[in-house]
Write an enzyme that holds these catalytic residues in place. Sequence first.
Site, PDB file in Angstrom:
ATOM      1  N   SER A 149     -19.371  -1.948   8.530  1.00 48.61           N
ATOM      2  CA  SER A 149     -20.082  -2.257   7.286  1.00 48.61           C
ATOM      3  C   SER A 149     -21.286  -3.166   7.489  1.00 48.61           C
ATOM      4  CB  SER A 149     -19.123  -2.903   6.278  1.00 48.61           C
ATOM      5  OG  SER A 149     -18.735  -4.193   6.701  1.00 48.61           O
ATOM      6  N   SER A 201     -20.300   0.253   2.840  1.00 46.44           N
ATOM      7  CA  SER A 201     -19.854  -1.135   2.743  1.00 46.44           C
ATOM      8  C   SER A 201     -19.254  -1.375   1.363  1.00 46.44           C
ATOM      9  CB  SER A 201     -21.027  -2.096   2.963  1.00 46.44           C
ATOM     10  OG  SER A 201     -20.641  -3.429   2.699  1.00 46.44           O
ATOM     11  N   SER A 247     -14.998  -3.281  11.466  1.00 46.85           N
ATOM     12  CA  SER A 247     -15.564  -2.104  10.804  1.00 46.85           C
ATOM     13  C   SER A 247     -17.082  -2.076  10.968  1.00 46.85           C
ATOM     14  CB  SER A 247     -15.211  -2.103   9.314  1.00 46.85           C
ATOM     15  OG  SER A 247     -15.982  -3.074   8.626  1.00 46.85           O
ATOM     16  N   LYS A 280     -20.161 -10.474   5.168  1.00 43.20           N
ATOM     17  CA  LYS A 280     -21.276  -9.802   4.500  1.00 43.20           C
ATOM     18  C   LYS A 280     -22.495 -10.725   4.535  1.00 43.20           C
ATOM     19  CE  LYS A 280     -18.480  -6.464   3.204  1.00 43.20           C
ATOM     20  NZ  LYS A 280     -18.512  -5.147   3.872  1.00 43.20           N
TER      21      LYS A 280
END
Length: 306
Positions: free
Chosen positions: A86, A249, A84, A141
């Site tokens: 994010s 996100s 993705s 992250k």
Amino acid sequence: MANYFSLILVLLTLTTGLVWLVDSMVFAPKRKARLQESAKAEGANFAGEPQLPYLVDTSQQIFPVIAFVLVLRSFIYEPFQIPSGSMMPTLLVGDFILVEKFSYGIKDPVFRSKLVETGVPERGDVVVFKYPEDTSVDYIKRVIGLPGDTVVYQDKQVYIKSKCEGAAKNCGKLTAMPLDFVGRDEFVQDMAKLMRYTETLGDKEHDILRHPVREISSSNFYTQPGTRSNEWIVPDGHYFVLGDNRDNSRDSRFWGFVPDANLVGKAVAIWISFEFERDRDSVLPTWIPTGVRFEQIGREIGRAHV
């Protein structure tokens, strides 16, 4: 919860290794002795090794390979694919990254219990972890808040009050993390060019993206008891993480903190990067790459991309 792929890998390694070991110590000498006796009875000289049973031969061939993969994947490096956007602009869809498994402790490959302490995440690290709400899913992250920190997200900017330790410089003071505007980026979302900033976390710099119009209401955020809706106090043994594509996100703002036990490792480099964009009328399956991003290959993760 057990990691089922790792469990299968461990079982295969143990099974093939055990077959090889038992055969070498018990059955191989017996086979050799029988052949020697047979050759002696026929008046011939015995030379060479007896033919191995299929199971033993297969185990001997695949055991070193499986054992190498197990050790490499469980304790050293593991590859992951970015699915993705994010973490744009740091990581793009189609990036394949290497995750350093020993950065935050040596863990057993099945139940992920920590065996040896080797370090802890630092502010600004890009980490892969088991999603707290579904540990079968891996997330990636950036670490923003460390245990004991107070984190505030206001007007699309991060504020941090570090855990008070002795005469720490920022002890007791909420400080905005510096942002420097870079420009309107090549990334487009909802028909708007995203704005690119360089964010500084301590001595680490990295780029983030912000949508020029989209606003995320703090009413959608995870609410920690005793704090405001856009404020979080990081518990001991936990971390507060954000995606670099701040308005696209799902991260700690929405579901809370990452326990230390959920950490998989530190993302360190991109080893290959594929393009998957194609025309709508393309007949190629979506999983076939349409190009290679050579500028991404070999790039270190965690710093501003110049």
